[in-house]
Design a protein around this motif. Structure first.
Motif, PDB file in Angstrom:
ATOM      1  N   THR A 376      43.360  27.043  37.508  1.00  0.00           N
ATOM      2  CA  THR A 376      42.041  27.474  37.075  1.00  0.00           C
ATOM      3  C   THR A 376      41.210  26.741  37.933  1.00  0.00           C
ATOM      4  N   PRO A 377      39.931  27.283  38.192  1.00  0.00           N
ATOM      5  CA  PRO A 377      39.645  28.486  37.925  1.00  0.00           C
ATOM      6  C   PRO A 377      40.093  29.629  38.479  1.00  0.00           C
ATOM      7  N   ARG A 379      40.055  33.116  40.031  1.00  0.00           N
ATOM      8  CA  ARG A 379      38.961  34.163  40.574  1.00  0.00           C
ATOM      9  C   ARG A 379      39.362  35.548  40.193  1.00  0.00           C
ATOM     10  N   ASP A 381      36.996  39.360  40.696  1.00  0.00           N
ATOM     11  CA  ASP A 381      36.151  40.304  41.181  1.00  0.00           C
ATOM     12  C   ASP A 381      35.639  41.257  40.384  1.00  0.00           C
ATOM     13  N   GLN A 398      29.208  35.852  33.667  1.00  0.00           N
ATOM     14  CA  GLN A 398      29.644  34.913  34.532  1.00  0.00           C
ATOM     15  C   GLN A 398      29.701  33.600  34.029  1.00  0.00           C
ATOM     16  N   ARG A 402      33.329  31.412  32.575  1.00  0.00           N
ATOM     17  CA  ARG A 402      33.507  29.835  33.417  1.00  0.00           C
ATOM     18  C   ARG A 402      34.320  28.997  32.475  1.00  0.00           C
ATOM     19  N   PHE A 406      37.494  31.068  34.202  1.00  0.00           N
ATOM     20  CA  PHE A 406      37.324  32.174  35.228  1.00  0.00           C
ATOM     21  C   PHE A 406      36.213  31.732  36.071  1.00  0.00           C
ATOM     22  N   ASP A 407      36.449  32.284  37.475  1.00  0.00           N
ATOM     23  CA  ASP A 407      35.491  32.372  38.512  1.00  0.00           C
ATOM     24  C   ASP A 407      35.036  33.727  38.904  1.00  0.00           C
ATOM     25  N   ARG A 409      33.325  36.579  40.031  1.00  0.00           N
ATOM     26  CA  ARG A 409      32.663  37.194  41.262  1.00  0.00           C
ATOM     27  C   ARG A 409      31.763  38.700  40.945  1.00  0.00           C
TER      28      ARG A 409
END
Length: 536
Positions: A376-377, A379, A381, A398, A402, A406-407, A409
């Motif tokens: 983690t994090p 990514r 999309d 978002q 986090r 999770f990241d 995008r």
């Protein structure tokens, strides 16, 4: 232990609890129609509606956009429609279907004397041709909605007979939407796409379309109930920015505007020359995860690579990272409700199982990611429509996910492009919604059944297919509701979709306009709208 086993443990560990709706949202009263009592309608006039997104193809067989339904509701009548109470009523059909005792033969009586906008007579054979097109067109997204039809026939001009291999209870509800919009056989036979020269039976007929700008309709003098129609023309102008729609409504440049933002709704309620229609939604907003759509919707499922696509524990972790009530209340000013299912809690199909929701638990989410061997994090999309409200929500989302590892995008895309990318499978995660249907089958099967017309994530589960098929064969509401509860439980295990919130359908209109309607299916109906001549 396999993925499914881990899924069960994860849900059991975190628990499911009924959603607690904020009272400000749940206590709002529905107002589904602009006032007509004591009002004299003016004959003629050119109504302008601000449309929040560009419709896709003006073709009932292939369309997937809510905004296309807005336009087509004015020019393409269906066999059935719903009224303000959510009841199914006849439109091009003169009565509800007659179903044989074994449920395998459905007989529908249709109108005499109606005419398509291109002058072609409407009859049962035209209905047959439309339904067969919906079943066989290579790009059709209506096939799953219509169920396992074996044969459609027209024994005479006013009778349509549909024969099934197994019973299919949701048919009438399906025919109250795009699957029931009947297209002119002459227009279907012309060269080029039907969407370029659409012709149906309706109060208005197609004039022209300027992509990304406007769609124009004019009154059809051949409509069978022409004496009920008041406007000369309807122009739909594309205005994707909610602030611009609200400003144009205030200035009088448009008379009606759909999808009023909660950011503007409270202020618009205070305007003396404007009114808001609002109704609870049968649909949902959510996140679709691309599990097996590697080659485009409708193509054979092919497992995609990546932890989100290949491991249900990762998808569960994402689900557990979403603080639904906090996000909805902060982003939408208590106008919307959190949601975890395609079954609206106000319908007779709602049960404790179908309204239960995984508790927000970022620590449990991180534990699942660790169990899955994820650094983690992680990514991810996400594609999202480039509207202000969608962007506000995605940015809050978002921040929420986090905390769970999770990241996220965010990739904003114009709405019609977003729909194309969804169908092509060009996404990992996509934020989109569904406006809702009165039968749960219309909100679930197309999205969750293997090969479903809107199963753009390429999800495939024999257990899910079996549940949805069995539910569609039953007429008893309680029995169907129990099976749809099991469907929701399986969704929480496999997580092909993450349901996030349920909108209110908010439509603004000038007090100088009467007869505008917005029902729980999300469609703004303008066909019988009019300008106000005088009030008593």
């Amino acid at each position: 232990m396999g993925v499914a086993g881990f899924a069960v443990l994860a849900i059991a560990a975190t628990g499911c609890v009924p959603i607690q709706h904020p009272p400000e949202a749940s206590q709002r009263a529905d107002v589904v129609q602009a006032p007509t009592d004591g009002i004299t309608a003016k004959e003629g006039g050119d109504l302008v509606m601000a449309l929040s997104s560009e419709p896709d193809r003006l073709d009932p067989t292939t369309s997937t956009s809510l905004y296309t339904r807005f336009v087509m509701s004015s020019m393409c009548e269906k066999l059935y429609d719903i009224n303000e109470k959510g009841e199914i009523v006849g439109q091009l059909a003169t009565d509800l279907p007659e179903v044989s005792d074994d449920g395998l033969r459905v007989t529908i009586p249709v109108r005499e004397g109606a005419v398509f906008s291109d002058g072609t007579p409407f009859n049962a054979d035209a209905v047959r041709e439309t339904l067969e097109r919906n079943l066989t067109h290579e790009a059709s997204v209506r096939k799953t909605e219509l169920g396992p039809i074996e044969r459609v026939s027209a024994p005479d001009d006013t009778t349509v007979v549909i024969e099934y291999g197994t019973p299919f209870a949701p048919l009438t509800a399906a025919l109250a939407d795009r699957a029931g919009m009947i297209m002119s056989p002459t227009a279907l036979a012309e060269e080029g796409e039907f969407a370029e020269h659409p012709s149906c039976v309706g109060p208005f007929k197609f004039v022209k379309r300027i992509p990304q700008t406007s769609i124009e309709l004019e009154r059809d003098p051949n409509y069978y109930a022409a004496d009920e129609i008041h406007l000369d023309t309807i122009s739909y102008r594309i205005m994707s920015d909610a602030n611009i729609r609200a400003a144009n409504l205030r200035s009088g440049d448009v008379h009606v505007a759909d999808s009023i933002s909660p950011q503007d709704a409270d202020a618009l309620l205070l305007e003396n020359d404007l009114e808001l229609l609002q109704s609870g939604s049968l649909g949902y907003q959510g996140l679709t995860i691309n599990i097996g759509n590697a080659n485009g919707s409708g193509q054979p499922v092919e497992q995609r690579e990546g932890p989100l696509a290949s491991d249900a524990r990762v998808r569960q972790a994402l689900d557990l990272s979403i603080d639904r009530p906090a996000l909805v209340n902060s982003v939408f000013n208590n106008w919307y409700d959190p949601a975890c299912s395609a079954v609206a809690p106000t319908t007779p199909y709602a049960t404790d199982a179908s309204t239960a929701c995984p508790t927000y638990d970022p620590e449990a989410a991180k534990a699942l990611l660790e169990e899955a061997g994820i650094e983690t994090p992680l990514r991810v999309d996400m594609l999202v429509a480039n509207s202000p409200d969608a962007l506000r929500y995605s940015q809050a989302l978002q921040a929420s996910v986090r905390e769970g590892g999770f990241d996220l995008r965010i990739n904003p895309v114009e709405y019609s492009t977003l729909l194309d990318m969804q169908k092509q499978g060009k996404f990992d995660l996509i934020q989109l919604g569904w406006s809702g249907r009165i039968d749960p089958h219309g909100n679930m099967a197309n999205f969750l059944m293997t090969g479903g017309g809107n199963n753009d994530g390429g999800y495939s589960s024999p257990e899910m297919d079996d549940l949805l098929v069995r539910a569609a064969q039953l007429n008893d509401i309680d029995e169907r509701a129990e099976l749809y509860g099991k469907v929701v439980e399986l969704v929480h295990e496999d997580v092909p979709l993450i349901y996030t919130y349920r909108q209110r359908n908010i439509t603004g209109h000038s007090v100088d306009v009467t007869g505008v309607r917005t029902y729980s299916d999300g469609v703004v109906r303008l066909a019988r709208a009019a300008f106000v001549a005088e009030k008593e």
